[in-house]
Design an enzyme around this catalytic site. Structure first.
Site, PDB file in Angstrom:
ATOM      1  N   TRP A   1       0.871  -1.172   0.000  1.00  0.00           N
ATOM      2  CA  TRP A   1       0.000   0.000   0.000  1.00  0.00           C
ATOM      3  C   TRP A   1       0.911   1.226   0.000  1.00  0.00           C
ATOM      4  CZ3 TRP A   1      -2.165   2.683   4.784  1.00  0.00           C
ATOM      5  CH2 TRP A   1      -3.155   3.611   4.432  1.00  0.00           C
TER       6      TRP A   1
ATOM      7  N   ASP B   1      -0.370  -5.279   9.488  1.00  0.00           N
ATOM      8  CA  ASP B   1      -1.427  -4.382   9.023  1.00  0.00           C
ATOM      9  C   ASP B   1      -2.614  -5.273   8.672  1.00  0.00           C
ATOM     10  OD1 ASP B   1      -1.665  -1.747   6.474  1.00  0.00           O
ATOM     11  OD2 ASP B   1      -3.141  -2.605   7.833  1.00  0.00           O
TER      12      ASP B   1
ATOM     13  N   LYS C   1     -13.275  -1.612   6.086  1.00  0.00           N
ATOM     14  CA  LYS C   1     -13.843  -2.520   5.086  1.00  0.00           C
ATOM     15  C   LYS C   1     -14.802  -3.520   5.696  1.00  0.00           C
ATOM     16  CE  LYS C   1     -10.085  -0.939   2.841  1.00  0.00           C
ATOM     17  NZ  LYS C   1      -9.089  -0.041   3.496  1.00  0.00           N
TER      18      LYS C   1
END
Lengths: 572, 572
Positions: B300, B382, B418
């Site tokens: 990311w 993460d 999410k």
């Protein structure tokens, strides 16, 4: 606050001013010595000196008390004996026996792992840790004094005493535990549970959710056209526009000329931080951490910490509170501004100065602005109480608007925590007033970068509530009423407290109680009198004498007035 | 995304993968040269190189195009002529004629104000700006070459050309405008409006508010016992406890042994940032910015920026994606770990690797853990897709839990954006697994300090929704169903796309489409093929070939499959 249960029950003193404990003054990372190397910020005048900063230490949690005091040399042996674990304490010994480059065991005087990584070429900065980890590796080939043998692996040599048995290399363990986090729990006792933050209270001593907020929350929950898609990095556009408009006024020249920008932020703190980060990177040169930042003496204790953590190295105070006359030290303030290096940043409280409650008059603001313009000083306003202070949004924004009309470029960190009662939804806005639209766009572009690595994009709920309210004439009018309700109650408590003190004939003058404005008031009580109030009367003030007016109610006014009277007459 | 309106309407391609533009790779403050001085991070392998960073420049907005290119020397004269204003451009000339100490006018070769403040003793770092502001003050008494006169105030000397008329000192203006913010609007064209962020879409191509979230929002809006008082600095206690429990599992040894901590954060980004700030201050020595931080290649794009802004100076990549075999480069990964300096920090994707969608198998995780344990590498997970990836909360947390069971101390940055669809309420949590309770308390104490100067205390709404859901067995079950709905739809799209490509006989192998997991997939399309997809087919992929599976719907599957087929067969 350690109110007795009875005290809370009877007096409703739940939130009379704020924590009994002194404000923590963070000096930034690295502990006391690192702070000294940076040129530690001077303590903010008028505030109690921060508790002594003992600097980073090893985690000594597993050691007997004696060993904690004697620290270093015993550390290793004790922790091994009692635990079999060593990672808590000794990254060096944990790697005892390792063959890594340059990694002589700290037990042999080597740097151990608390120093630089092999090959990193940077000196260890662990000035306040075990001598075992001095950061000066002793190569195994170092000459030895004749007649001695090098310490065998695992031993601690102290003088000529009997040599301990060599120990097998201890198990290697990861090092999160060796983070030498300050033993805050021991140096600064804290209340369990929520951090103490000043907030409005009703006359029943209760938190207050504004009626308009309740209404809008229902509207939002029932609006099925809304979703939870990411906001833009800079925040909800309607919120940003309205928030800045509230601060600057509908007829602001800066708005007309399209030279304002807004960054939705996490409360006033978030707005201050984003603004500080931007200034440190882009103001007065690139990454110019040397630009002096001036904070009023006294000020909200977090101001200092925010600017330190944003990277500024030179935080100074400007004179503000005149304890003798219990008012603004205007001459000192102007004098400090005259002497400040050009382009210094000044943190100004837009209204309802925290903690003194003492604001410059409009005329005094003019004088301040004149000096700042002449000296190229940058105004960074902190506006946390707009509307909440006087009851009038326009009046409380007077200083900010004046500076804008005088052509200043400035930042204004706005908080909607108090005036919307939305403390925990973190609704804030950083208003940027620039020279022109183009310039402001560039500034915002850089702010996006800063936001992106901090919170990525801001939270929606609070911003939606505020935007919905501000964009509807009816809701806006309701909100202004709610704000006035809060402001009026505080103003009433001020006048009632003053009149009681004057009726009691309490020595001293008490007009400052009503001349000051906003949530807080500097009573003028000295630390001993404050201690009396806390211990004997269970009324909690800051050591500075700061009282939270929101904690006063019609039920406790008499008690508080009498207590102040006693404190002033009995304690000198 | 610049989808044609028709394209959006017909195809519902609203969010097929992500922005067309390349990810921005921030190199931290100060521009390209400052980044080079810091030792700029190596570009993350597999990602498109960041647009050329032109570094900070003066604001040239008011100049004619020719002058923009020729910058420096013309800058002053043009901007004066066309504007009468100078603050946008020339802090030096703005102070022309000023008598400040050491402040020789930059027009006379002096340092001007873009350099250090007088007496600050630090060299100017403006390497990419006007030569007029070289930072080398030329004292007025400097010897002159015979035959020349010093440039009169206000002039620009270029060679021996005709001397311009001396100009009167320009009006002095504050310097916010002279912040040399990069001209981002010109170097990186952006879409107006919201930043592009990947989010789940229904089969109709619409955002989806989870039914359980709608229900709980109603509950909260109708619960009049709730108020908006500040949360504790570390966040809502019920949220923190449940969030960490979700990650670690109810039967986690770390929870049983009371050695976990939690910090409610602003989404995954906030959790990463707080964790990074803590590690930079307290891990592996004090303020050890030299500890290498390893980020997967690719990753990311914001990972790099977060750690740079937290102060780490040595950000590296570890091998991850094997483009040739379209899978995990395990050997390269393990090799990089073996070679990493001990105590390096490794950012690991807990599941659904972004952007490749390729996760290590359980067996591969074991190998990774073994190396990390042996090398004392610190795992910083993460976890942004727990439950969203496979449909199973436990399965998606497998790696994190394994590391915990292996005795690691670690951080896990969790995002509920999410899996709760709560993107814009910024619900995140940093889970800390330490050696013991005492250690964890100290760590949290330090984290409080970091939070206090960033957002002060976190926002309530999202945390309340999550806490309410996770703490009610019924709501928890509903939530798991909602999560499974999302995961299953994405898995269906994967298998459908793969089967179409195989039916079409599209050259190459397509099993990676179903072997990869989560929101994203690395299709394997090369940049030219991606360009074809974008320009000819109006299907938006990242230049890396990354596609957002959430953008696929039953209606557009055929079109997308055919388009990929064309791209692969027509473009090499």
């Amino acid at each position: 606050m350690s109110l007795t249960e009875k005290g809370v029950e009877v007096m409703g003193l739940g939130n009379i001013i704020g924590a009994a404990q002194a404000p923590r003054q963070s000096r930034g990372p690295g502990g006391a010595r690192a702070a000294a190397r940076r040129g530690a910020p001077r303590p903010v005048r008028g505030e109690q000196a921060a508790p002594k900063d003992e600097g980073p230490r090893l985690l000594l949690s597993k050691l007997p008390p004696l060993a904690r005091r004697w620290g270093s040399a015993f550390c290793y042996s004790f922790c091994r004996d009692s635990q079999g674990l060593r990672s808590l304490l000794c990254p060096g010994p944990a790697r005892h026996g390792e063959e890594g480059p340059g990694a002589a065991s700290p037990l042999e005087g080597g740097g151990g792992r608390a120093g630089p990584l092999p090959g990193s070429g940077r000196p260890a900065r662990n000035s306040n840790v075990l001598r075992l980890r001095s950061g000066r590796p002793l190569p195994r080939s170092a000459p030895r004094r004749s007649g001695t043998r090098p310490a065998a692996a695992g031993t601690v040599r102290r003088g000529r005493g009997p040599r301990r048995e060599p120990r097998p290399p201890p198990p290697r363990l990861p090092v999160l535990s060796t983070c030498r986090a300050r033993i805050d729990a021991e140096t600064r006792p804290r209340e369990a549970g929520r951090a103490r933050r000043a907030a409005y209270r009703t006359d029943e001593g209760q938190p207050w959710v504004l009626p308009v907020v309740k209404k809008v929350e229902q509207m939002i929950a029932n609006d099925h056209s809304l979703n939870h898609e990411y906001l833009p990095i800079l925040g909800l556009p309607e919120f940003r526009a309205h928030a800045s408009r509230i601060a600057l006024g509908d007829d602001s020249p800066a708005i007309k000329e399209n030279r304002i920008g807004s960054v939705q932020s996490l409360g006033g703190t978030g707005a201050l931080r984003i603004g500080a980060e931007f200034l440190r990177r882009w103001y007065n040169g690139n990454n110019n951490t040397a630009t002096p930042v001036y904070i009023s003496a006294p000020s909200w204790e977090n101001h200092n910490s925010v600017f330190v953590d944003a990277g500024f190295k030179d935080i100074r105070t400007y004179r503000y509170w005149d304890a003798a006359k219990r008012g603004l030290d205007l001459q000192g303030l102007l004098d400090d501004m005259e002497k400040a290096p050009e382009f210094s940043i000044f943190i100004l409280h837009a209204c309802a100065h925290n903690p003194t409650g003492t604001d410059p008059t409009p005329d005094q603001w003019k004088q301040i602005a004149a000096v700042m313009k002449r000296r190229f000083l940058f105004p960074f306003f902190d506006s946390a109480y707009q509307g909440f202070a006087s009851g009038s949004l326009d009046k409380d924004a007077g200083a900010v608007r004046y500076f804008v009309s005088e052509g200043f470029e400035l930042f204004c960190a706005q908080s909607f925590s108090k005036n919307f009662g939305l403390y925990n939804e973190r609704v804030g806005n950083l208003t940027v007033v620039g020279k022109d639209a183009d310039n402001v766009q560039r500034v915002l572009s850089q702010m996006e970068k800063i936001v992106r690595t901090t919170w990525s994009n801001p939270p929606s709920q609070g911003a939606r509530i505020v935007a919905t309210t501000l964009s509807s004439p009816q809701l806006f009018a309701e909100w202004k009423e709610n704000v006035k309700t809060m402001a009026d109650r505080v103003l009433l408590m001020r006048s009632e407290l003053r009149s009681r003190l004057e009726s009691l004939g309490t020595p001293g003058t008490w007009n400052h109680i009503t001349e000051q404005i906003g949530m807080f008031s500097f009573t003028g009580l000295n630390p001993k009198q404050v201690e009396y109030m806390i211990k004997e009367k269970h009324i909690y003030l800051m050591a500075s004498g700061r009282i939270n007016m929101c904690g006063l109610t019609t039920k406790n006014l008499d008690y508080v007035a009498k207590s102040i009277h006693e404190a002033v007459t009995k304690v000198q």
